[in-house]
Enzyme design. Structure first.
Site, PDB file in Angstrom:
ATOM      1  N   GLN A 195      -9.209  -5.748  -7.178  1.00 18.31           N
ATOM      2  CA  GLN A 195      -8.718  -4.401  -6.919  1.00 18.31           C
ATOM      3  C   GLN A 195      -9.856  -3.469  -6.499  1.00 18.31           C
ATOM      4  O   GLN A 195      -9.683  -2.606  -5.634  1.00 18.31           O
ATOM      5  CB  GLN A 195      -8.025  -3.852  -8.159  1.00 18.31           C
ATOM      6  N   GLY A 222      -5.356   0.125 -10.228  1.00 16.49           N
ATOM      7  CA  GLY A 222      -5.576  -0.361  -8.873  1.00 16.49           C
ATOM      8  C   GLY A 222      -5.945   0.683  -7.842  1.00 16.49           C
ATOM      9  O   GLY A 222      -6.699   0.398  -6.901  1.00 16.49           O
ATOM     10  N   GLU A 223      -5.440   1.904  -7.981  1.00 18.11           N
ATOM     11  CA  GLU A 223      -5.705   2.924  -6.968  1.00 18.11           C
ATOM     12  C   GLU A 223      -6.963   3.744  -7.248  1.00 18.11           C
ATOM     13  O   GLU A 223      -7.358   4.578  -6.438  1.00 18.11           O
ATOM     14  CB  GLU A 223      -4.486   3.843  -6.864  1.00 18.11           C
ATOM     15  N   PHE A 275       0.809  -1.227   0.000  1.00 18.51           N
ATOM     16  CA  PHE A 275       0.000   0.000   0.000  1.00 18.51           C
ATOM     17  C   PHE A 275       0.837   1.269   0.000  1.00 18.51           C
ATOM     18  O   PHE A 275       0.336   2.349   0.302  1.00 18.51           O
ATOM     19  CB  PHE A 275      -0.963   0.018   1.186  1.00 18.51           C
ATOM     20  N   ILE A 314      -9.618  -4.786 -20.152  1.00 18.89           N
ATOM     21  CA  ILE A 314      -9.546  -5.583 -18.922  1.00 18.89           C
ATOM     22  C   ILE A 314      -8.682  -6.808 -19.191  1.00 18.89           C
ATOM     23  O   ILE A 314      -9.003  -7.640 -20.047  1.00 18.89           O
ATOM     24  CB  ILE A 314     -10.957  -6.000 -18.458  1.00 18.89           C
ATOM     25  N   LEU A 315      -7.589  -6.926 -18.445  1.00 16.70           N
ATOM     26  CA  LEU A 315      -6.657  -8.037 -18.646  1.00 16.70           C
ATOM     27  C   LEU A 315      -7.123  -9.310 -17.949  1.00 16.70           C
ATOM     28  O   LEU A 315      -6.897 -10.415 -18.443  1.00 16.70           O
ATOM     29  CB  LEU A 315      -5.265  -7.645 -18.138  1.00 16.70           C
ATOM     30  N   THR A 360      -8.908 -10.538 -11.198  1.00 20.00           N
ATOM     31  CA  THR A 360      -7.957  -9.730 -10.438  1.00 20.00           C
ATOM     32  C   THR A 360      -8.366  -8.265 -10.392  1.00 20.00           C
ATOM     33  O   THR A 360      -8.143  -7.586  -9.391  1.00 20.00           O
ATOM     34  CB  THR A 360      -6.540  -9.872 -11.016  1.00 20.00           C
ATOM     35  N   GLY A 370       0.164  -8.729  -4.095  1.00 23.25           N
ATOM     36  CA  GLY A 370      -1.163  -9.284  -3.963  1.00 23.25           C
ATOM     37  C   GLY A 370      -2.090  -8.744  -5.027  1.00 23.25           C
ATOM     38  O   GLY A 370      -3.283  -9.040  -5.041  1.00 23.25           O
ATOM     39  N   THR A 371      -1.545  -7.952  -5.952  1.00 25.13           N
ATOM     40  CA  THR A 371      -2.350  -7.298  -6.979  1.00 25.13           C
ATOM     41  C   THR A 371      -2.611  -8.187  -8.187  1.00 25.13           C
ATOM     42  O   THR A 371      -3.447  -7.848  -9.021  1.00 25.13           O
ATOM     43  CB  THR A 371      -1.643  -6.019  -7.447  1.00 25.13           C
TER      44      THR A 371
END
Length: 732
Positions: free
Chosen positions: A626, A692-693, A233, A617-618, A622, A460-461
């Protein structure tokens, strides 16, 4: 095209993690390792006048006790890779409570822990200044480091004068700490003049460089490994504890392992700074914004250069407003240095999106309609169109899924018996990239399997999984035939895993490198008389599912394995990192429902919906993870998390998970995540953006706005705890 990218592939590292096979930094098995424990200062400002280590040194198993008197001299590394400007254990000065004053080393952890209690330190203590509101008059504008700290666009003063409606509001947020599941840990092993570090880091290259510079060691003599990281983080980068451990190990000529106690993590690496935001916003009666004046003041340390991490990008980029003034000011306090914390733009987003909700009520306009009124497809700073932006579709899809049109706009109008129900929304947005690029190495073996290496991280992402998917897709291999390796500075460079940079930087590198490797495979096949593809123009050859084939005659094909078996030598391609990764911008619309007990002041979040534009979107599994993480983080930011500091002693009084309250499963409702899933043509990472953020940025405001809708009183000081709800109820 192969469906590998976009598929909800389960985490490839998941089995190792749940079975205990994954080795984290503290799990490194090093023969004859010693154990370190830090002794921390009990005062926040002053000098050490005496330090008695004799009892500790005589304690069973103790090998050494290092203080400012005998710690090797170290150099503070370059500020571009190391946030702190002052290293501990170099002099007698104390800059904050919880600063290391001794490093105890023993044969066992228990021996080191006991000996640490025997170190006796005396101080000449001075009264610290630790309360932000007491020092606002001393705020200053720091020098720009991560970007400009003051921006003026148009004439904000005139824009406010021209407004039909004006609001002037302030919001405060407390100090926050990261609290990853895995505390920071380092194991340092010297072999002659060469150092191997097992370190919990999300910035392998920066930590590697910082240690080499601090210890005056050639960078090529340092290797850092971090294959698994138990959350970060933002807190796991280059910090003094790693440097100190390496220095002590070199001095003792034995491996040393240091694992920070939970309480130590509250002062030994960064946090989200306490902040005060003032927003003045003007608008016409139809909702068109005429001016935004957004001033943020936040805590920094006395010893640092005023570096601030809570960027004001939402106010700069999100809405079409001709007159904008933004300033990020700082106040020096006797506290540990703040740093990056997940979703740094969430701070400004919270203030902006709450203030816009207040403006919507002042104008009697639906909050969603207000945002649509000020929607822009162009970058307000450059005037150029965004390369790809589908935020309007996010508004539409999110609102439909949430049933926003059924909302009664009147505060306190929606009830379930005695329980007040509130609906709130906000815009989510976060920049990505704009950091150094990454390189990559691809090796295709004679059996047709590929290994891809980058010195990046998986906090962990899902980096292991998503990068394996990208590599398999570009190489045309099956996912099982690709191994992605990370967490080793002997691999090609990757930047810090921060600012949602991993997908654009590492993903771009994987795409570039695998594309070159695939071309090399094709060249081998078409040049080989034994291949069924011999003589076919290379631009007609494609790859998928482990085959190379002629796109005009798809049955004319052969396996990658057969090509490589005949060639008999592995194919290796390495690419260098570009100087920078271009800045990207992911956006979304977030909606929250809360239920509030007016008698108890209890707030429960009962629905959370987000619709996002993250480019391509990959991996749906996952990326949804996020969103879940960001929304959970937002619940904590808004309702529970609060690092409390004794105003007299400058000491953190809740450095633990019993007093620092993070959300648990029972606090979180079902989360609905929707995605536009349109590739960004400007992205080298197969059209994907850093994301992710993004989810947290806006959700804190959506929850806060929902609480206002439920109760009719606005709480502008986070966290919104029961006592603040009850105070609002009592004031009605």
């Amino acid at each position: 095209m192969s469906p590998i990218v976009g598929s909800p592939v389960a985490r490839l590292d998941g089995h190792a993690k749940v079975t205990g096979a994954a080795t984290y930094a503290a799990d490194a098995r090093v023969p004859h390792a010693l154990y370190g424990v830090l002794v921390l200062s009990t005062v926040a400002r002053g000098r050490i006048t005496g330090i008695d280590t004799r009892d500790a040194e005589r304690s069973a198993g103790v090998i050494g006790v290092f203080t400012h008197r005998n710690m090797p001299r170290l150099k503070a590394p370059d500020p571009r890779i190391f946030v702190k400007r002052v290293l501990p254990l170099q002099d007698a000065d104390i800059h904050h409570s919880g600063q290391p004053v001794a490093f105890v080393v023993a044969e066992t952890l228990e021996q080191a822990q006991h000996a640490a209690t025997l170190v006796d330190v005396s101080y000449d203590a001075r009264k610290p200044r630790v309360v932000l509101t007491d020092a606002m008059d001393d705020s200053f504008l720091p020098e720009p480091v991560l970007g400009p700290n003051e921006i003026t666009r148009g004439d904000p003063g005139q824009g406010l004068e021209q407004a039909d409606v004006r609001i002037d509001v302030s919001y405060t947020t407390p100090m926050h700490h990261h609290n990853p599941m895995e505390p920071s840990a380092t194991t340092a092993v010297w072999n002659g003049e060469r150092l191997t570090l097992h370190d919990a880091t999300q910035g392998a290259a920066a930590t590697h460089a910082a240690v080499a510079e601090a210890l005056d060691v050639p960078p090529e003599n340092v290797r850092l490994m971090s294959p698994y990281v138990g959350g970060g983080f933002g807190c796991k980068a280059a910090w003094p504890h790693t440097i100190l451990t390496a220095a002590v190990a070199r001095e003792l000529r034995r491996p040393v392992k240091l694992v920070l106690a939970r309480a130590h993590t509250y002062t030994l690496h960064g946090h989200r700074a306490e902040a005060h935001q003032r927003l003045r916003i003007g608008a016409r009666r139809d909702g068109t914004l005429t001016a935004i004046d957004h001033i943020t003041t936040q805590q920094v340390s006395r010893t640092e250069d005023g570096l601030v991490f809570s960027a004001s990008m939402p106010t700069r980029l999100l809405y079409a407003c001709p007159n904008v003034h933004i300033a990020q000011r700082a106040v020096r306090l006797d506290l540990a240095v703040p740093s990056w914390m997940r979703s740094p733009e969430a701070l400004a987003a919270h203030g902006l999106e709450c203030a816009l909700d207040e403006m919507a009520y002042a104008l009697d306009i639906d909050p969603l309609a207000l945002r649509l009124r000020n929607y822009t497809t162009d970058n307000p700073e450059t005037g150029e169109p965004f390369g790809s932006k589908h935020l309007k579709e996010c508004y539409e899809r999110g609102a439909a899924h949430f049933h926003w049109s059924e909302r009664d706009p009147r505060p306190r109008s929606m009830r379930d018996g005695d329980t007040l129900i509130g609906w709130g929304m906000a815009t989510a947005a976060h920049t990505a990239g704009d950091m150094p690029g990454a390189g990559a190495r691809v090796v295709i073996s004679t059996t047709g399997k590929a290994v891809v290496q980058v010195a990046t991280h998986d906090l962990g992402t899902g980096t292991y999984t998503v990068m394996s998917q990208m590599a398999a897709q570009v190489l045309g291999l099956k996912l099982d035939d690709v191994e992605f390796q990370l967490g080793d500075t002997s691999f090609p460079f990757a930047p810090l895993s921060a600012n949602s940079t991993t997908v654009p930087s590492v993903g771009g590198a994987v795409n570039r490198t695998c594309t070159q490797a695939c071309r090399a495979l094709i060249d081998l096949a078409v040049a080989d008389p034994r291949s069924p593809l011999h003589g076919v123009p290379a631009d007609r050859i494609a790859s998928a599912e482990g085959y190379l084939y002629d796109t005009e005659r798809p049955r004319r094909r052969e396996t990658v394995r057969s090509v490589m078996t005949r060639y008999g030598t592995p194919v290796e391609v390495t690419t260098d990192p570009p100087e920078t990764t271009p800045q990207q911008y992911s956006t979304g619309a977030v909606f929250a429902e809360v239920r509030v007990s007016p008698r108890l002041g209890q707030v429960r979040v009962t629905r959370m919906v987000g619709a996002f534009d993250a480019g391509r979107i990959l991996n749906r599994r996952t990326i949804r993870s996020q969103v879940i993480g960001g929304f959970v983080w937002a619940v904590g930011f808004t309702l529970t998390e609060h690092t409390m500091v004794d105003p007299h002693l400058g000491r953190i009084v809740n450095p633990n998970l019993s007093g620092y309250l993070v959300p648990v499963n029972a606090d979180i409702p079902e989360i609905h995540a929707l995605f536009v899933d349109k590739p960004d043509p400007t992205s080298e990472a197969l059209g994907a953006r850093g994301f992710g953020e993004t989810p947290m940025c806006g959700m804190t405001a959506a929850i806060s706005n929902a609480i206002y809708h439920a109760t009719g009183h606005r709480v502008r000081d986070l966290p919104i705890t029961q006592d603040k709800i009850l105070q609002g109820e009592a004031a009605r």
